[in-house]
Design a protein around this motif. Sequence first.
Motif, PDB file in Angstrom:
ATOM      1  N   MET A   1      54.394  50.039  91.109  1.00 26.88           N
ATOM      2  CA  MET A   1      55.166  50.538  89.827  1.00 26.88           C
ATOM      3  C   MET A   1      54.908  52.036  89.711  1.00 26.88           C
ATOM      4  O   MET A   1      56.148  52.623  89.295  1.00 26.88           O
ATOM      5  CB  MET A   1      54.555  49.614  88.553  1.00 26.88           C
ATOM      6  CG  MET A   1      55.296  49.889  87.313  1.00 26.88           C
ATOM      7  SD  MET A   1      54.880  51.428  86.410  1.00 26.88           S
ATOM      8  CE  MET A   1      53.451  50.772  85.749  1.00 26.88           C
ATOM      9  N   THR A   2      53.777  52.545  89.757  1.00 22.23           N
ATOM     10  CA  THR A   2      53.410  53.994  89.583  1.00 22.23           C
ATOM     11  C   THR A   2      54.231  54.632  90.687  1.00 22.23           C
ATOM     12  O   THR A   2      55.047  55.805  90.558  1.00 22.23           O
ATOM     13  CB  THR A   2      51.831  54.182  90.040  1.00 22.23           C
ATOM     14  OG1 THR A   2      51.249  53.566  89.024  1.00 22.23           O
ATOM     15  CG2 THR A   2      51.740  55.777  89.825  1.00 22.23           C
ATOM     16  N   GLN A   3      54.366  54.232  91.996  1.00 15.77           N
ATOM     17  CA  GLN A   3      55.148  55.012  92.782  1.00 15.77           C
ATOM     18  C   GLN A   3      56.461  55.020  92.475  1.00 15.77           C
ATOM     19  O   GLN A   3      57.374  55.991  92.831  1.00 15.77           O
ATOM     20  CB  GLN A   3      54.837  54.234  94.322  1.00 15.77           C
ATOM     21  CG  GLN A   3      55.816  54.823  95.335  1.00 15.77           C
ATOM     22  CD  GLN A   3      55.125  56.426  95.671  1.00 15.77           C
ATOM     23  OE1 GLN A   3      53.898  56.478  96.101  1.00 15.77           O
ATOM     24  NE2 GLN A   3      55.856  57.280  95.613  1.00 15.77           N
ATOM     25  N   LEU A   4      57.211  54.021  91.957  1.00 10.81           N
ATOM     26  CA  LEU A   4      58.625  53.815  91.657  1.00 10.81           C
ATOM     27  C   LEU A   4      58.883  54.838  90.498  1.00 10.81           C
ATOM     28  O   LEU A   4      59.832  55.438  90.416  1.00 10.81           O
ATOM     29  CB  LEU A   4      58.973  52.688  91.144  1.00 10.81           C
ATOM     30  CG  LEU A   4      59.140  51.502  92.479  1.00 10.81           C
ATOM     31  CD1 LEU A   4      59.307  49.870  91.780  1.00 10.81           C
ATOM     32  CD2 LEU A   4      60.225  51.866  93.321  1.00 10.81           C
TER      33      LEU A   4
ATOM     34  N   ILE B   1      65.626  48.277  85.724  1.00 12.55           N
ATOM     35  CA  ILE B   1      66.756  47.302  85.465  1.00 12.55           C
ATOM     36  C   ILE B   1      66.471  46.650  84.474  1.00 12.55           C
ATOM     37  O   ILE B   1      65.416  45.969  84.442  1.00 12.55           O
ATOM     38  CB  ILE B   1      66.574  46.521  86.775  1.00 12.55           C
ATOM     39  CG1 ILE B   1      67.069  47.127  88.191  1.00 12.55           C
ATOM     40  CG2 ILE B   1      67.661  45.153  86.662  1.00 12.55           C
ATOM     41  CD1 ILE B   1      66.778  46.079  89.209  1.00 12.55           C
ATOM     42  N   ASN B   2      67.341  46.768  83.419  1.00 12.51           N
ATOM     43  CA  ASN B   2      66.950  46.178  82.107  1.00 12.51           C
ATOM     44  C   ASN B   2      65.879  46.319  81.517  1.00 12.51           C
ATOM     45  O   ASN B   2      65.067  45.656  81.133  1.00 12.51           O
ATOM     46  CB  ASN B   2      67.299  44.669  82.205  1.00 12.51           C
ATOM     47  CG  ASN B   2      68.766  44.241  82.307  1.00 12.51           C
ATOM     48  OD1 ASN B   2      69.717  44.941  81.873  1.00 12.51           O
ATOM     49  ND2 ASN B   2      69.129  43.390  83.055  1.00 12.51           N
ATOM     50  N   GLY B   3      65.410  47.615  81.605  1.00 10.56           N
ATOM     51  CA  GLY B   3      63.896  48.031  81.007  1.00 10.56           C
ATOM     52  C   GLY B   3      62.851  47.937  82.054  1.00 10.56           C
ATOM     53  O   GLY B   3      61.818  47.960  81.248  1.00 10.56           O
ATOM     54  N   GLY B   4      63.032  47.609  82.958  1.00 14.55           N
ATOM     55  CA  GLY B   4      61.870  47.327  83.950  1.00 14.55           C
ATOM     56  C   GLY B   4      61.926  47.546  85.425  1.00 14.55           C
ATOM     57  O   GLY B   4      63.266  47.505  85.665  1.00 14.55           O
TER      58      GLY B   4
ATOM     59  N   GLY C   1      55.067  46.038  83.456  1.00 16.68           N
ATOM     60  CA  GLY C   1      56.643  46.470  83.453  1.00 16.68           C
ATOM     61  C   GLY C   1      57.342  45.885  84.520  1.00 16.68           C
ATOM     62  O   GLY C   1      58.287  46.338  84.740  1.00 16.68           O
ATOM     63  N   VAL C   2      56.699  45.043  85.317  1.00 11.49           N
ATOM     64  CA  VAL C   2      57.310  44.278  86.717  1.00 11.49           C
ATOM     65  C   VAL C   2      57.504  42.889  86.535  1.00 11.49           C
ATOM     66  O   VAL C   2      56.633  42.284  86.190  1.00 11.49           O
ATOM     67  CB  VAL C   2      56.537  44.745  87.862  1.00 11.49           C
ATOM     68  CG1 VAL C   2      57.241  43.869  89.187  1.00 11.49           C
ATOM     69  CG2 VAL C   2      56.266  46.322  87.850  1.00 11.49           C
ATOM     70  N   ARG C   3      58.912  42.591  86.472  1.00 11.02           N
ATOM     71  CA  ARG C   3      59.165  41.148  86.206  1.00 11.02           C
ATOM     72  C   ARG C   3      59.343  40.364  87.796  1.00 11.02           C
ATOM     73  O   ARG C   3      59.784  40.907  88.525  1.00 11.02           O
ATOM     74  CB  ARG C   3      60.557  40.965  85.650  1.00 11.02           C
ATOM     75  CG  ARG C   3      60.559  41.505  84.008  1.00 11.02           C
ATOM     76  CD  ARG C   3      62.169  41.133  83.680  1.00 11.02           C
ATOM     77  NE  ARG C   3      62.084  41.313  82.045  1.00 11.02           N
ATOM     78  CZ  ARG C   3      61.909  40.587  81.408  1.00 11.02           C
ATOM     79  NH1 ARG C   3      61.645  39.236  81.597  1.00 11.02           N
ATOM     80  NH2 ARG C   3      62.074  40.940  79.869  1.00 11.02           N
ATOM     81  N   PHE C   4      58.682  39.468  87.902  1.00  9.33           N
ATOM     82  CA  PHE C   4      58.507  38.776  89.213  1.00  9.33           C
ATOM     83  C   PHE C   4      59.351  37.421  89.371  1.00  9.33           C
ATOM     84  O   PHE C   4      59.583  36.645  88.358  1.00  9.33           O
ATOM     85  CB  PHE C   4      57.064  38.371  89.339  1.00  9.33           C
ATOM     86  CG  PHE C   4      55.959  39.283  89.581  1.00  9.33           C
ATOM     87  CD1 PHE C   4      55.752  39.754  90.653  1.00  9.33           C
ATOM     88  CD2 PHE C   4      55.693  40.005  88.581  1.00  9.33           C
ATOM     89  CE1 PHE C   4      54.925  40.913  90.792  1.00  9.33           C
ATOM     90  CE2 PHE C   4      54.631  41.055  88.650  1.00  9.33           C
ATOM     91  CZ  PHE C   4      54.129  41.310  89.802  1.00  9.33           C
ATOM     92  N   VAL C   5      60.216  37.628  90.393  1.00 10.93           N
ATOM     93  CA  VAL C   5      61.423  36.598  90.667  1.00 10.93           C
ATOM     94  C   VAL C   5      61.127  36.060  91.825  1.00 10.93           C
ATOM     95  O   VAL C   5      60.654  36.481  92.945  1.00 10.93           O
ATOM     96  CB  VAL C   5      62.806  37.066  90.723  1.00 10.93           C
ATOM     97  CG1 VAL C   5      63.762  35.975  90.795  1.00 10.93           C
ATOM     98  CG2 VAL C   5      62.993  37.853  89.288  1.00 10.93           C
ATOM     99  N   GLU C   6      60.891  34.374  91.875  1.00  8.76           N
ATOM    100  CA  GLU C   6      60.532  33.574  93.021  1.00  8.76           C
ATOM    101  C   GLU C   6      61.725  33.678  94.160  1.00  8.76           C
ATOM    102  O   GLU C   6      62.949  33.299  93.633  1.00  8.76           O
ATOM    103  CB  GLU C   6      60.131  32.233  92.745  1.00  8.76           C
ATOM    104  CG  GLU C   6      59.798  31.549  93.973  1.00  8.76           C
ATOM    105  CD  GLU C   6      59.272  29.836  93.229  1.00  8.76           C
ATOM    106  OE1 GLU C   6      58.215  29.884  92.813  1.00  8.76           O
ATOM    107  OE2 GLU C   6      60.105  29.035  93.341  1.00  8.76           O
ATOM    108  N   ASP C   7      61.494  33.752  95.218  1.00 11.45           N
ATOM    109  CA  ASP C   7      62.468  33.853  96.332  1.00 11.45           C
ATOM    110  C   ASP C   7      62.009  32.987  97.565  1.00 11.45           C
ATOM    111  O   ASP C   7      60.775  33.602  97.823  1.00 11.45           O
ATOM    112  CB  ASP C   7      62.949  35.272  96.613  1.00 11.45           C
ATOM    113  CG  ASP C   7      64.148  35.104  97.720  1.00 11.45           C
ATOM    114  OD1 ASP C   7      65.082  35.621  97.457  1.00 11.45           O
ATOM    115  OD2 ASP C   7      63.927  34.891  98.786  1.00 11.45           O
TER     116      ASP C   7
END
Length: 368
Positions: free
Chosen positions: A213-216, A224-227, A268-274
């Motif tokens: 997150m820091t690197q980004l 993307i929508n606030g995070g 601040g990172v949302r995790f989505v399963e794939d």
Amino acid sequence: MADAMTLSSDLSSQYREHFESQRLTYAVQATRKAEFGQKAPLPKGVGSKQISFFKYGAPDAGQIKDLTDTSADETLTSTVYSPIDVFSNTAGDSMPNASGVRQLSLSKVTATLQQIGQVVVISDVLNNTEFLNSLAQATKTNGEDAALKCDTIVRNQLCRTVAGGGGATNLTSNAETTGANTLFAGTNISLSNDSDGARALPVTTASDVLDVMTQLRINRAPEINGGYVCVAAPQVLRDIMRDSDWIAAATRSNVGALYNGEAGSLYGVRFVEDTQPFRTGVVAGNHDTFSSTGTAFCSLFLGGEAFGVPALSGDSPMSPSIQIVDTPDKKDPLNQVVTVGFKTMYTSKVLTPNYYVRFFSTTGYAGV
């Protein structure tokens, strides 16, 4: 004593096997990647099979000029300043190209569409006598196969760094070590070595999430929508969820899911399963060799406008379509088959490599 009862043995043919019309559910991949791409409409009537994305140059403080005339006393007159002559040019022409004039720059990223499709054939006998609806299932199967194919195109474009394999491109000069948009779990600087030279690629931790997150943030990747969003395999999410920082965050909040398959958020990172991740072996120089049983998982930490995909909607003739043919023709004069086909134009293209990070780690899940 009465005679023994004699049972008839020739009536069994009246019984038939019972068929349950409720069909069992089969496994379908959870594919989430394209949801976070920059959408562009498919071209219609423009004489092109390409989609172009445009971007202006980034802000540059060095372009701002000092207008103060340091050779004079500003308190004596209101006209003491260094003007910018927009028509002067060191080359001697009259175009507005003076050294004090900010030049706008525009870059273009072009993605070439590829046509994909398949056909399911159903015989007329099956269509007329079947108990279950194969026509409906053929339509559904076409859509599911197409979704998996499109997701594979996106995955290969984002996770591979060499030419080939779904239109992948060389993303960075740091292809085999940490740097640019490639990071590794823990202190690893490559798939096969950490900073001390030991051969061990660890699992993903909350500290890794914070580093990515820091690197980004440093890369000034749009949100993307606030995070930011991490698209990761269930095995990787399992490791993060066992981290004490995740557990502590989960007990403090109960934020509703914003995306399909969302597992939660951290820093601040949302995790989505794939369930269709890019996997590879933990071997030096093996980033771009996909292996369905590889022990190294590539999780995608995405910012906005990192990659582009077509917007699969609208009235464009290149949009997804299902074609059902159930009439006789010269090749099938007796109308012996019904065909159910799917086709579309699709592509995926990295737009800004610094707006996402491909993050490699192993997993502690024993069933991998």
